[in-house]
Write a protein that holds these residues in place. Structure first.
Motif, mmCIF file in Angstrom:
data_model
loop_
_atom_site.group_PDB
_atom_site.id
_atom_site.type_symbol
_atom_site.label_atom_id
_atom_site.label_comp_id
_atom_site.label_asym_id
_atom_site.label_seq_id
_atom_site.Cartn_x
_atom_site.Cartn_y
_atom_site.Cartn_z
ATOM 1 N N MET A 1 -22.135 -2.099 4.672
ATOM 2 C CA MET A 1 -22.334 -3.535 4.508
ATOM 3 C C MET A 1 -21.806 -3.987 3.146
ATOM 4 S SD MET A 1 -25.866 -5.739 4.983
ATOM 5 C CE MET A 1 -26.835 -4.627 3.934
ATOM 6 N N LYS A 2 -21.212 -5.171 3.117
ATOM 7 C CA LYS A 2 -20.736 -5.748 1.865
ATOM 8 C C LYS A 2 -21.872 -6.533 1.217
ATOM 9 C CE LYS A 2 -15.919 -6.127 3.337
ATOM 10 N NZ LYS A 2 -14.799 -7.051 3.634
ATOM 11 N N ILE A 3 -22.127 -6.246 -0.067
ATOM 12 C CA ILE A 3 -23.243 -6.874 -0.787
ATOM 13 C C ILE A 3 -22.750 -7.364 -2.141
ATOM 14 C CG2 ILE A 3 -25.542 -6.547 -1.775
ATOM 15 C CD1 ILE A 3 -25.962 -4.255 0.200
ATOM 16 N N ILE A 4 -23.117 -8.592 -2.486
ATOM 17 C CA ILE A 4 -22.868 -9.072 -3.846
ATOM 18 C C ILE A 4 -24.208 -9.404 -4.500
ATOM 19 C CG2 ILE A 4 -22.472 -11.460 -3.091
ATOM 20 C CD1 ILE A 4 -20.499 -11.649 -5.514
ATOM 21 N N VAL A 5 -24.401 -8.888 -5.705
ATOM 22 C CA VAL A 5 -25.616 -9.131 -6.478
ATOM 23 C C VAL A 5 -25.275 -10.138 -7.564
ATOM 24 C CG1 VAL A 5 -27.396 -8.113 -7.943
ATOM 25 C CG2 VAL A 5 -26.466 -6.804 -6.028
ATOM 26 N N ILE A 6 -25.949 -11.269 -7.543
ATOM 27 C CA ILE A 6 -25.721 -12.318 -8.541
ATOM 28 C C ILE A 6 -26.852 -12.260 -9.550
ATOM 29 C CG2 ILE A 6 -25.475 -14.802 -8.906
ATOM 30 C CD1 ILE A 6 -24.445 -14.900 -5.955
ATOM 31 N N SER A 7 -26.511 -11.928 -10.783
ATOM 32 C CA SER A 7 -27.512 -11.637 -11.800
ATOM 33 C C SER A 7 -27.375 -12.570 -12.993
ATOM 34 C CB SER A 7 -27.374 -10.183 -12.271
ATOM 35 O OG SER A 7 -28.285 -9.887 -13.299
ATOM 36 N N LYS A 8 -28.501 -12.940 -13.562
ATOM 37 C CA LYS A 8 -28.475 -13.781 -14.758
ATOM 38 C C LYS A 8 -28.006 -12.985 -15.967
ATOM 39 C CE LYS A 8 -31.431 -16.760 -17.617
ATOM 40 N NZ LYS A 8 -31.319 -16.030 -18.882
ATOM 41 N N ASP A 9 -28.634 -11.840 -16.187
ATOM 42 C CA ASP A 9 -28.290 -11.050 -17.378
ATOM 43 C C ASP A 9 -28.268 -9.540 -17.118
ATOM 44 O OD1 ASP A 9 -30.991 -10.620 -17.067
ATOM 45 O OD2 ASP A 9 -31.586 -11.823 -18.803
ATOM 46 N N GLY A 10 -28.009 -9.156 -15.889
ATOM 47 C CA GLY A 10 -27.860 -7.733 -15.578
ATOM 48 C C GLY A 10 -29.130 -7.026 -15.169
ATOM 49 N N ASP A 11 -30.230 -7.749 -14.978
ATOM 50 C CA ASP A 11 -31.494 -7.110 -14.614
ATOM 51 C C ASP A 11 -31.394 -6.298 -13.325
ATOM 52 O OD1 ASP A 11 -33.126 -7.796 -16.738
ATOM 53 O OD2 ASP A 11 -33.751 -9.702 -15.863
ATOM 54 N N ALA A 12 -30.574 -6.765 -12.383
ATOM 55 C CA ALA A 12 -30.506 -6.119 -11.070
ATOM 56 C C ALA A 12 -29.465 -5.001 -11.005
ATOM 57 C CB ALA A 12 -30.203 -7.165 -9.996
ATOM 58 N N LEU A 13 -28.994 -4.527 -12.157
ATOM 59 C CA LEU A 13 -27.997 -3.456 -12.152
ATOM 60 C C LEU A 13 -28.514 -2.221 -11.421
ATOM 61 C CD1 LEU A 13 -25.316 -2.186 -13.149
ATOM 62 C CD2 LEU A 13 -26.578 -1.420 -15.173
ATOM 63 N N ASP A 14 -29.759 -1.837 -11.679
ATOM 64 C CA ASP A 14 -30.319 -0.642 -11.049
ATOM 65 C C ASP A 14 -30.366 -0.802 -9.532
ATOM 66 O OD1 ASP A 14 -31.855 1.976 -11.255
ATOM 67 O OD2 ASP A 14 -33.328 0.732 -10.209
ATOM 68 N N LEU A 15 -30.736 -1.994 -9.073
ATOM 69 C CA LEU A 15 -30.754 -2.262 -7.634
ATOM 70 C C LEU A 15 -29.348 -2.162 -7.052
ATOM 71 C CD1 LEU A 15 -32.214 -3.151 -5.051
ATOM 72 C CD2 LEU A 15 -31.935 -5.529 -5.804
ATOM 73 N N ALA A 16 -28.368 -2.698 -7.780
ATOM 74 C CA ALA A 16 -26.976 -2.629 -7.318
ATOM 75 C C ALA A 16 -26.519 -1.180 -7.190
ATOM 76 C CB ALA A 16 -26.068 -3.397 -8.288
ATOM 77 N N ILE A 17 -26.902 -0.345 -8.146
ATOM 78 C CA ILE A 17 -26.530 1.081 -8.105
ATOM 79 C C ILE A 17 -27.181 1.771 -6.913
ATOM 80 C CG2 ILE A 17 -26.777 3.281 -9.315
ATOM 81 C CD1 ILE A 17 -26.475 1.708 -11.943
ATOM 82 N N HIS A 24 -23.227 1.299 0.631
ATOM 83 C CA HIS A 24 -22.739 -0.065 0.788
ATOM 84 C C HIS A 24 -21.607 -0.353 -0.200
ATOM 85 C CE1 HIS A 24 -26.150 -0.863 3.383
ATOM 86 N NE2 HIS A 24 -26.970 -0.403 2.449
ATOM 87 N N SER A 25 -20.811 -1.338 0.110
ATOM 88 C CA SER A 25 -19.768 -1.818 -0.801
ATOM 89 C C SER A 25 -20.379 -2.931 -1.643
ATOM 90 C CB SER A 25 -18.576 -2.344 0.004
ATOM 91 O OG SER A 25 -17.560 -2.805 -0.857
ATOM 92 N N VAL A 26 -20.579 -2.659 -2.941
ATOM 93 C CA VAL A 26 -21.389 -3.543 -3.792
ATOM 94 C C VAL A 26 -20.571 -4.097 -4.959
ATOM 95 C CG1 VAL A 26 -23.478 -3.729 -5.203
ATOM 96 C CG2 VAL A 26 -23.458 -2.219 -3.210
ATOM 97 N N LYS A 27 -20.756 -5.397 -5.201
ATOM 98 C CA LYS A 27 -20.201 -6.055 -6.381
ATOM 99 C C LYS A 27 -21.334 -6.764 -7.111
ATOM 100 C CE LYS A 27 -15.626 -6.911 -4.315
ATOM 101 N NZ LYS A 27 -14.606 -7.937 -3.995
ATOM 102 N N ILE A 28 -21.195 -6.918 -8.433
ATOM 103 C CA ILE A 28 -22.206 -7.631 -9.211
ATOM 104 C C ILE A 28 -21.526 -8.691 -10.072
ATOM 105 C CG2 ILE A 28 -22.190 -5.916 -11.080
ATOM 106 C CD1 ILE A 28 -25.226 -6.488 -11.418
#
Length: 326
Positions: A1-17, A24-28
């Motif tokens: 699945m293609k997923i894009i994580v939209i983050s204010k200041d990188g808090d969701a980096l761990d979730l993206a990893i 999944h194919s992930v972009k942040i």
């Protein structure tokens, strides 16, 4: 699945990893320019313009927002047929306007305390001088938590002294103040995921440690550590808080992680504030307790579908490691 994580200041980096590690194919996309170096070298693809990625993500992919403030955009994306996890415009107001949240809590049948909003420290000071009791000083939005304060003196003199200081030296930072009547009890929050129709997964109970130093010393921070655990079934705190706000969350089309922080005493649960988004560092604790794939789970939340979340019992402690000058 293609997923894009939209983050204010990188808090969701761990979730993206974690999502990338699930295959999944992930972009942040990190919004704040000062934080865009976060995650360099961790192998997650970064993009500068999230809107240009909509054709890549498509209607079958997943869009994840990690903070409040994008509610209007989230509502528009859902109307256009995209799968979105995060908040909504109505949810943004719950976090950014504490007095509005208290009104909603009351309408939903929860117990509330006296709360007042002031656009300046001077006006808040005038109110405290006329209403001499213990008050809690809070800032709206994402203002620095060091400006929050729990009143200790019954005549409000310590809060008055603090507000005098803010009026003299911190006018710009303290221009949206809420005063809340101080309630004695244990601070405890109930968190759960909502898919726009109903709750998914267990109730997450969590206790925050916000003071900078051990023993409850030092200024308040966003959070220094959290004690948390999952509770099977609809427990008492859930029934007194999250369950009561269910119809309102359906009304505002909320889909994501929703938290109500409370003071609990012999009279029951008194809600202090709503957090209609992922909590940090609670999301990291959840990652240690959740056994199901995060991609499957969050896609179900976004699409309004039920999901049998697998999780482990036990207590999790999350610790924030900070370097000077914090």
């Amino acid at each position: 699945m293609k997923i894009i994580v939209i983050s204010k200041d990188g808090d969701a980096l761990d979730l993206a990893i974690r999502l990338r590690n699930e295959g999944h194919s992930v972009k942040i996309a990190i919004q704040d320019k000062d934080f865009r170096k976060i995650g360099d070298g961790f192998g997650v693809v970064k993009v500068a313009d999230r809107k240009k990625e909509l054709s890549w993500i498509g209607k079958v992919g997943l869009i994840i927002f990690d903070q409040t403030g994008w509610g209007k955009e989230q509502d528009e994306l859902r109307k256009a047929g995209y799968s979105v996890v995060g908040g909504s415009e109505g949810a943004d107001r719950l976090e950014f306007d504490r007095c509005h949240a208290q009104k909603i809590f009351k309408k939903c049948g929860m117990k509330t305390v006296v709360s007042r909003h002031f656009p300046s420290a001077e006006e808040a000071l005038e109110f405290v001088r006329k209403n001499k009791r213990r008050w809690v000083v809070k800032q709206n939005g994402h203002a620095d938590k060091c400006f929050s304060y729990d009143g200790r003196r019954s005549d409000g003199s310590d809060v008055s002294a603090l507000l005098e200081n803010y009026a003299k030296f911190n006018k710009d930072a303290c221009n949206s103040i809420d005063l809340q009547e101080r309630v004695v009890g244990v601070e405890l929050a109930a968190t759960r995921y909502f898919n726009g129709k109903d709750w998914i997964g267990p109730v997450m109970m969590n206790i925050e440690h916000k003071k900078l130093f051990p023993g409850g010393l030092g200024p308040k921070t966003s959070e220094m550590g959290t004690l948390m655990w999952f509770d099977d079934g609809e427990n008492k705190l859930f029934n007194e808080t999250l369950q009561k706000i269910t119809p309102y969350l359906r009304k505002i089309k909320f889909r994501g992680c929703f938290d109500i922080n409370c003071i609990v005493n012999e009279e029951g649960a008194i809600p202090l504030e709503a957090t209609p988004r992922f909590g940090y560092p609670t999301i990291h604790g959840e990652s240690a307790l959740v056994l199901s794939p995060w991609g499957e789970f969050l896609k179900a939340v976004a699409d309004g579908k039920p999901y049998d979340l697998k999780w482990r019992k036990g207590v999790c402690v999350v610790v924030l490691l900070a370097t000077p000058p914090f």
